[in-house]
Design a protein around this motif. Structure first.
Motif, PDB file in Angstrom:
ATOM      1  N   ALA A  64       0.956  -1.081   0.026  1.00 27.90           N
ATOM      2  CA  ALA A  64      -0.203   0.432   0.227  1.00 27.90           C
ATOM      3  C   ALA A  64       1.138   1.460  -0.250  1.00 27.90           C
ATOM      4  O   ALA A  64       1.763   1.172   0.618  1.00 27.90           O
ATOM      5  CB  ALA A  64      -0.749   0.010   0.928  1.00 27.90           C
ATOM      6  N   ALA A  65      -0.088   2.449  -0.308  1.00 29.04           N
ATOM      7  CA  ALA A  65       1.432   3.712  -1.193  1.00 29.04           C
ATOM      8  C   ALA A  65       1.212   4.422   1.075  1.00 29.04           C
ATOM      9  O   ALA A  65      -0.303   4.005   1.547  1.00 29.04           O
ATOM     10  CB  ALA A  65       0.086   4.683  -2.573  1.00 29.04           C
ATOM     11  N   ALA A  66       2.049   5.283   1.015  1.00 23.44           N
ATOM     12  CA  ALA A  66       2.329   5.227   2.076  1.00 23.44           C
ATOM     13  C   ALA A  66       1.606   6.426   2.365  1.00 23.44           C
ATOM     14  O   ALA A  66       1.152   6.900   3.817  1.00 23.44           O
ATOM     15  CB  ALA A  66       3.601   6.302   2.425  1.00 23.44           C
ATOM     16  N   PRO A  67       0.554   7.462   1.591  1.00 22.17           N
ATOM     17  CA  PRO A  67      -0.666   8.144   1.881  1.00 22.17           C
ATOM     18  C   PRO A  67      -1.737   7.583   2.509  1.00 22.17           C
ATOM     19  O   PRO A  67      -2.503   8.322   3.142  1.00 22.17           O
ATOM     20  CB  PRO A  67      -0.771   8.669   1.174  1.00 22.17           C
ATOM     21  N   TYR A  68      -1.673   6.200   2.397  1.00 22.44           N
ATOM     22  CA  TYR A  68      -3.172   5.096   2.355  1.00 22.44           C
ATOM     23  C   TYR A  68      -2.378   5.105   3.947  1.00 22.44           C
ATOM     24  O   TYR A  68      -3.140   5.012   4.621  1.00 22.44           O
ATOM     25  CB  TYR A  68      -3.261   4.146   1.688  1.00 22.44           C
ATOM     26  N   LEU A  69      -1.155   4.663   3.872  1.00 20.40           N
ATOM     27  CA  LEU A  69      -0.893   3.666   5.395  1.00 20.40           C
ATOM     28  C   LEU A  69      -0.753   4.795   6.686  1.00 20.40           C
ATOM     29  O   LEU A  69      -1.461   4.396   8.019  1.00 20.40           O
ATOM     30  CB  LEU A  69       0.388   3.112   5.150  1.00 20.40           C
ATOM     31  N   GLN A  70      -0.544   5.804   6.338  1.00 20.02           N
ATOM     32  CA  GLN A  70      -0.502   6.427   7.379  1.00 20.02           C
ATOM     33  C   GLN A  70      -2.550   7.243   7.813  1.00 20.02           C
ATOM     34  O   GLN A  70      -2.968   7.052   9.150  1.00 20.02           O
ATOM     35  CB  GLN A  70      -0.087   8.147   7.175  1.00 20.02           C
ATOM     36  N   ALA A  71      -3.209   7.272   6.535  1.00 22.25           N
ATOM     37  CA  ALA A  71      -4.466   7.171   6.855  1.00 22.25           C
ATOM     38  C   ALA A  71      -5.585   6.397   7.816  1.00 22.25           C
ATOM     39  O   ALA A  71      -5.727   6.978   8.861  1.00 22.25           O
ATOM     40  CB  ALA A  71      -5.313   7.829   5.799  1.00 22.25           C
ATOM     41  N   ALA A  72      -4.501   5.059   7.114  1.00 23.32           N
ATOM     42  CA  ALA A  72      -4.972   3.491   8.070  1.00 23.32           C
ATOM     43  C   ALA A  72      -4.768   4.153   9.741  1.00 23.32           C
ATOM     44  O   ALA A  72      -5.687   4.193  10.559  1.00 23.32           O
ATOM     45  CB  ALA A  72      -4.973   2.624   7.670  1.00 23.32           C
ATOM     46  N   ALA A  88      -9.925   9.746   4.728  1.00 20.93           N
ATOM     47  CA  ALA A  88      -8.865  10.261   5.812  1.00 20.93           C
ATOM     48  C   ALA A  88      -8.144  10.925   5.572  1.00 20.93           C
ATOM     49  O   ALA A  88      -7.571  11.904   6.623  1.00 20.93           O
ATOM     50  CB  ALA A  88      -8.860   9.296   7.534  1.00 20.93           C
ATOM     51  N   ASN A  89      -7.987  11.000   4.434  1.00 19.83           N
ATOM     52  CA  ASN A  89      -6.631  11.798   3.985  1.00 19.83           C
ATOM     53  C   ASN A  89      -7.460  12.477   2.779  1.00 19.83           C
ATOM     54  O   ASN A  89      -8.086  12.295   2.300  1.00 19.83           O
ATOM     55  CB  ASN A  89      -5.746  10.358   2.379  1.00 19.83           C
ATOM     56  N   THR A  90      -6.970  14.125   3.468  1.00 17.56           N
ATOM     57  CA  THR A  90      -6.895  15.410   2.825  1.00 17.56           C
ATOM     58  C   THR A  90      -6.990  15.477   1.407  1.00 17.56           C
ATOM     59  O   THR A  90      -8.411  15.928   0.605  1.00 17.56           O
ATOM     60  CB  THR A  90      -6.895  16.642   3.493  1.00 17.56           C
ATOM     61  N   ARG A  91      -6.392  14.812   0.715  1.00 15.95           N
ATOM     62  CA  ARG A  91      -5.510  14.853  -0.632  1.00 15.95           C
ATOM     63  C   ARG A  91      -6.421  13.872  -1.344  1.00 15.95           C
ATOM     64  O   ARG A  91      -7.006  14.571  -2.456  1.00 15.95           O
ATOM     65  CB  ARG A  91      -4.077  15.090  -0.683  1.00 15.95           C
TER      66      ARG A  91
END
Length: 280
Positions: free
Chosen positions: A61-69, A150-153
């Motif tokens: 999974a991409a980093a922005p997804y992991l952070q949002a999770a 959950a990620n604003t972008r």
């Protein structure tokens, strides 16, 4: 031979889906999300799928997804109540969830996105195939779309897709907007440190998709290239589009969804028709 849906081959499962779906029938966006008393088998399906996906996400999974999770913190050991996840999501990106009795038509689905509302199911896939679902279920909707939102972008791109769909009138234009959504926010791939990582909801919410996506053929993300692509949502995708970065995803989708209309999409589709005609 086409596989029969579990709700047809298992009457008890079909009835359970109908019971949960009926809780949302006739509700408006302002009505509270129904509470569902989930069964032991439903909690077990949730635990099994989330445990397997958590391992795969660390690799695929991409980093922005992991952070949002990590920030949304959807429970992994039991089926959460949709209203609880919605409240948390709203505080993070302004999106909220609305329960859906079943799969929502494209125009209605996208119209909700324009208003920062995501229509989510509340039922789960059949326990005989926990790592596969014939159609979107709550695992797909929350582990895939809910976490991304959950990620604003990502949330901004979902809104743009909804606004674009609300802006067009023709069925062809709407279907093309849906196609762009499919190959990006559903099945999108981005490169991170030279490796392909999944960010699309269909990919990150499916163990099987994560097993197969790296074996697909890849093209650079380009809206005009999508015009010529046919696709089948009921099978693993043999062709995917990849971006060099999330910045590129935002640039490409923002430019398209932010300005597209019936006329500009018709012009894209007309160029394809002329190309096809010139080959005959």
């Amino acid at each position: 031979m086409q596989r029969q849906h579990a709700s047809i081959t298992d009457a008890a499962y079909g009835q359970r889906r109908s019971e949960i779906g009926a809780l949302s029938a006739g509700l408006t966006p302002d009505d509270p999300i129904p509470l569902v008393e989930y069964t032991d088998w439903e909690h077990e399906v949730w635990r099994l799928v989330c445990a397997d996906l958590a391992v795969r996400h660390r690799v695929d999974a991409a980093a922005p997804y992991l952070q949002a999770a990590e920030e949304l913190a959807v429970p992994l050991d039991h089926v959460p109540q949709l209203r609880d996840v919605s409240a948390r999501l709203a505080s993070m990106s302004g999106f909220r969830l609305q329960s859906a009795a079943a799969l929502v038509p494209l125009k209605e689905f996208c119209g909700s996105l324009a208003n920062s509302v995501f229509r989510s199911t509340q039922y789960l896939r059949h326990p005989r195939s926990p790592l596969y679902s014939e159609d979107p279920d709550m695992l797909h909707d929350l582990v895939g779309h809910g976490i991304a939102l959950a990620n604003t972008r990502f949330a901004h791109l979902y809104r743009l897709a909804g606004e674009a769909a609300a802006r067009v009138q023709s069925a062809d234009a709407l279907q093309f907007i849906g196609k762009v959504f499919w190959f990006t926010l559903e099945c999108g791939v981005v490169r991170e440190h030279g490796e392909r990582k999944a960010y699309g909801a269909t990919l990150v919410s499916s163990y099987g998709e994560l097993d197969h996506f790296r074996s697909a053929a890849f093209l650079p993300l380009d809206i005009e290239s999508l015009v010529d692509i046919e696709y089948d949502i009921s099978t693993y995708q043999p062709l995917l589009f990849e971006a060099d970065s999330l910045d590129q995803v935002e640039d490409v989708l923002g430019a398209f969804w932010g300005s597209c209309d019936d006329e500009s999409i018709a012009a894209l589709l007309d160029r394809r028709s002329r190309r096809v005609g010139s080959r005959h």
